[in-house]
Design a protein around this motif. Structure first.
Motif, PDB file in Angstrom:
ATOM      1  N   PRO A 138     -10.844  -5.981 -28.732  1.00 54.61           N
ATOM      2  CA  PRO A 138     -11.712  -6.723 -27.794  1.00 54.61           C
ATOM      3  C   PRO A 138     -10.963  -7.798 -27.025  1.00 54.61           C
ATOM      4  N   LEU A 139     -10.004  -8.466 -27.686  1.00 55.62           N
ATOM      5  CA  LEU A 139      -9.239  -9.507 -27.001  1.00 55.62           C
ATOM      6  C   LEU A 139      -8.332  -8.902 -25.933  1.00 55.62           C
ATOM      7  N   LEU A 140      -7.760  -7.729 -26.226  1.00 55.17           N
ATOM      8  CA  LEU A 140      -6.921  -7.063 -25.221  1.00 55.17           C
ATOM      9  C   LEU A 140      -7.759  -6.643 -24.018  1.00 55.17           C
ATOM     10  N   THR A 141      -8.976  -6.155 -24.276  1.00 54.69           N
ATOM     11  CA  THR A 141      -9.865  -5.780 -23.173  1.00 54.69           C
ATOM     12  C   THR A 141     -10.208  -6.995 -22.320  1.00 54.69           C
ATOM     13  N   LEU A 142     -10.524  -8.103 -22.981  1.00 51.45           N
ATOM     14  CA  LEU A 142     -10.824  -9.339 -22.256  1.00 51.45           C
ATOM     15  C   LEU A 142      -9.604  -9.807 -21.468  1.00 51.45           C
ATOM     16  N   LEU A 143      -8.427  -9.751 -22.092  1.00 50.46           N
ATOM     17  CA  LEU A 143      -7.193 -10.155 -21.413  1.00 50.46           C
ATOM     18  C   LEU A 143      -6.945  -9.295 -20.184  1.00 50.46           C
ATOM     19  N   GLY A 144      -7.200  -7.992 -20.307  1.00 50.37           N
ATOM     20  CA  GLY A 144      -7.012  -7.107 -19.162  1.00 50.37           C
ATOM     21  C   GLY A 144      -7.939  -7.451 -18.017  1.00 50.37           C
ATOM     22  N   GLY A 145      -9.202  -7.741 -18.343  1.00 53.07           N
ATOM     23  CA  GLY A 145     -10.149  -8.120 -17.292  1.00 53.07           C
ATOM     24  C   GLY A 145      -9.732  -9.392 -16.585  1.00 53.07           C
ATOM     25  N   ILE A 146      -9.278 -10.372 -17.360  1.00 51.30           N
ATOM     26  CA  ILE A 146      -8.831 -11.641 -16.763  1.00 51.30           C
ATOM     27  C   ILE A 146      -7.620 -11.417 -15.874  1.00 51.30           C
ATOM     28  N   ALA A 147      -6.656 -10.634 -16.368  1.00 49.19           N
ATOM     29  CA  ALA A 147      -5.419 -10.416 -15.615  1.00 49.19           C
ATOM     30  C   ALA A 147      -5.682  -9.688 -14.296  1.00 49.19           C
ATOM     31  N   ILE A 148      -6.489  -8.634 -14.337  1.00 47.34           N
ATOM     32  CA  ILE A 148      -6.781  -7.890 -13.113  1.00 47.34           C
ATOM     33  C   ILE A 148      -7.590  -8.748 -12.153  1.00 47.34           C
ATOM     34  N   GLY A 149      -8.529  -9.536 -12.697  1.00 46.08           N
ATOM     35  CA  GLY A 149      -9.288 -10.451 -11.840  1.00 46.08           C
ATOM     36  C   GLY A 149      -8.380 -11.448 -11.143  1.00 46.08           C
ATOM     37  N   MET A 150      -7.382 -11.971 -11.867  1.00 51.21           N
ATOM     38  CA  MET A 150      -6.425 -12.893 -11.260  1.00 51.21           C
ATOM     39  C   MET A 150      -5.625 -12.211 -10.160  1.00 51.21           C
ATOM     40  N   ALA A 151      -5.231 -10.946 -10.385  1.00 53.55           N
ATOM     41  CA  ALA A 151      -4.464 -10.218  -9.373  1.00 53.55           C
ATOM     42  C   ALA A 151      -5.271 -10.028  -8.093  1.00 53.55           C
TER      43      ALA A 151
ATOM     44  N   CYS B  83      -7.639 -11.979  -7.032  1.00 52.53           N
ATOM     45  CA  CYS B  83      -7.911 -13.279  -6.401  1.00 52.53           C
ATOM     46  C   CYS B  83      -6.615 -13.902  -5.899  1.00 52.53           C
ATOM     47  N   THR B  84      -5.857 -13.142  -5.135  1.00 50.58           N
ATOM     48  CA  THR B  84      -4.571 -13.634  -4.628  1.00 50.58           C
ATOM     49  C   THR B  84      -4.441 -13.472  -3.119  1.00 50.58           C
TER      50      THR B  84
ATOM     51  N   ALA C  34      -8.330 -19.800  -6.982  1.00 57.30           N
ATOM     52  CA  ALA C  34      -7.464 -18.698  -6.580  1.00 57.30           C
ATOM     53  C   ALA C  34      -6.075 -19.182  -6.173  1.00 57.30           C
ATOM     54  N   ARG C  35      -6.012 -20.339  -5.513  1.00 55.71           N
ATOM     55  CA  ARG C  35      -4.712 -20.862  -5.079  1.00 55.71           C
ATOM     56  C   ARG C  35      -3.912 -21.457  -6.235  1.00 55.71           C
ATOM     57  N   ALA C  36      -4.610 -21.922  -7.284  1.00 55.29           N
ATOM     58  CA  ALA C  36      -3.926 -22.609  -8.382  1.00 55.29           C
ATOM     59  C   ALA C  36      -3.490 -21.670  -9.501  1.00 55.29           C
ATOM     60  N   GLN C  37      -4.000 -20.444  -9.541  1.00 53.61           N
ATOM     61  CA  GLN C  37      -3.689 -19.559 -10.655  1.00 53.61           C
ATOM     62  C   GLN C  37      -2.273 -18.978 -10.527  1.00 53.61           C
ATOM     63  N   PRO C  38      -1.665 -18.524 -11.639  1.00 53.20           N
ATOM     64  CA  PRO C  38      -0.238 -18.177 -11.659  1.00 53.20           C
ATOM     65  C   PRO C  38       0.190 -17.049 -10.736  1.00 53.20           C
ATOM     66  N   LEU C  39      -0.685 -16.061 -10.488  1.00 49.09           N
ATOM     67  CA  LEU C  39      -0.266 -14.905  -9.702  1.00 49.09           C
ATOM     68  C   LEU C  39      -0.287 -15.174  -8.199  1.00 49.09           C
TER      69      LEU C  39
ATOM     70  N   GLY D 199      10.972 -19.882  -0.189  1.00 56.18           N
ATOM     71  CA  GLY D 199      11.485 -20.791  -1.208  1.00 56.18           C
ATOM     72  C   GLY D 199      10.413 -21.467  -2.031  1.00 56.18           C
ATOM     73  N   ARG D 200       9.415 -22.061  -1.353  1.00 53.60           N
ATOM     74  CA  ARG D 200       8.396 -22.816  -2.085  1.00 53.60           C
ATOM     75  C   ARG D 200       7.547 -21.936  -2.991  1.00 53.60           C
ATOM     76  N   PRO D 201       6.946 -20.834  -2.472  1.00 53.77           N
ATOM     77  CA  PRO D 201       6.158 -19.997  -3.395  1.00 53.77           C
ATOM     78  C   PRO D 201       7.016 -19.354  -4.471  1.00 53.77           C
ATOM     79  N   LEU D 202       8.276 -19.055  -4.151  1.00 51.33           N
ATOM     80  CA  LEU D 202       9.155 -18.448  -5.147  1.00 51.33           C
ATOM     81  C   LEU D 202       9.432 -19.423  -6.293  1.00 51.33           C
ATOM     82  N   LEU D 203       9.724 -20.674  -5.965  1.00 55.31           N
ATOM     83  CA  LEU D 203       9.972 -21.677  -7.001  1.00 55.31           C
ATOM     84  C   LEU D 203       8.710 -21.946  -7.817  1.00 55.31           C
ATOM     85  N   THR D 204       7.557 -21.971  -7.132  1.00 53.67           N
ATOM     86  CA  THR D 204       6.297 -22.176  -7.852  1.00 53.67           C
ATOM     87  C   THR D 204       6.019 -21.018  -8.805  1.00 53.67           C
ATOM     88  N   ALA D 205       6.267 -19.801  -8.331  1.00 55.45           N
ATOM     89  CA  ALA D 205       6.063 -18.626  -9.184  1.00 55.45           C
ATOM     90  C   ALA D 205       6.991 -18.665 -10.397  1.00 55.45           C
TER      91      ALA D 205
END
Length: 264
Positions: free
Chosen positions: A174-187, A189-190, A207-212, A229-235
């Motif tokens: 269940p945690l992996l399923t939840l993690l997958g939903g969060i990860a795809i949702g983050m992708a 929202c980019t 959306a602007r503050a999340q890691p992806l 340079g800036r987005p690359l360093l932030t990433a």
């Protein structure tokens, strides 16, 4: 024992375990194909159905952002699919057998990371070719292709550590399923589906503050020949930070599951 011999004894088992994962994927081809087929279908469907409307709305087909989003989402799908096999290996005692074998105890983790990195690199290259077939062009220097393809690899290495930190625990499905939903949702929202300014106002700061978000923005800038340079360093800052947090958690969880012969 010479330093070169010691390095060889650490590297060789990791390469053997990497080959083991490739053989496993040959028997279960849908695991690696998830990182290519599903994002390719998504890319083609979205581009063929929505691109004309996007041009009318924004003046651009958004392809330079859509392709990176599909690459990153696809690589995470593949990593998550591989993660669902780890609980079975834990419960069967396979992790414990790896732990007591006369090889470096980090070989399983190193082999997993290397296999996922190679899979991601190949999948990213294939999706980039699909994107170029649809019209994606690198308007800057062609060497920008190298960081364009390596950024998803770094994302996969960090996401693999997060997946393993979850997968070695008991009742992890269940945690992996939840993690997958969060990860795809983050992708999604980019800005890949639509520019962020067209998102609801309440979600734009998230959306602007999340890691992806800086990952996708850096890949878009590399493709369009803009300063990256800036987005690359932030990433990189996000990825290094997440790796520093979840890497040790994955190692401790793997050690606990392997030593106990079951869940950590």
């Amino acid at each position: 024992m010479s330093p070169s011999t010691a390095r060889s004894r650490r590297i060789t088992p990791a390469l053997v375990l990497t080959e083991r994962m490739f053989m496993h994927w040959r028997l279960h081809p849908m695991v690696p194909l998830q990182s290519v087929l599903l994002p390719t279908v998504l890319l083609l469907t979205y581009y063929l159905v929505v691109s004309k409307s996007m041009v009318q709305l924004t003046g651009s087909d958004n392809l330079a952002t859509l392709v990176p989003m599909c690459i990153v989402a696809g690589t995470m799908m593949g990593t998550l699919g591989a993660g669902f096999h780890i609980p079975g290996e834990r419960d069967s005692g396979l992790l414990s057998r790896f732990w007591v074998m006369p090889v470096h105890r980090g070989s399983f983790l190193a082999g997993t990371l290397l296999a996922e990195a190679v899979q991601t690199l190949v999948a990213s290259f294939l999706l980039m070719l699909v994107g170029m077939g649809l019209g994606l062009r690198f308007d800057g220097a062609w060497p920008a292709v190298i960081p364009f393809l390596l950024l998803p690899v770094l994302v996969t290495l960090v996401f693999t550590a997060i997946v393993m930190a979850v997968a070695v625990r008991s009742n992890s499905a269940p945690l992996l399923t939840l993690l997958g939903g969060i990860a795809i949702g983050m992708a999604f929202c980019t800005g890949g589906v639509a520019p962020l300014e067209h998102f609801p106002e309440w979600i734009q700061p998230i959306a602007r503050a999340q890691p992806l978000a800086p990952v996708i923005d850096a890949m878009r800038a590399l493709a369009e020949g803009e300063p990256a340079g800036r987005p690359l360093l932030t990433a990189l800052a996000w990825l290094v930070g997440l790796g520093a947090v979840f890497g040790p958690i994955a190692v401790r969880g793997y050690r606990s599951a392997a030593q106990s012969g079951g869940a950590g």
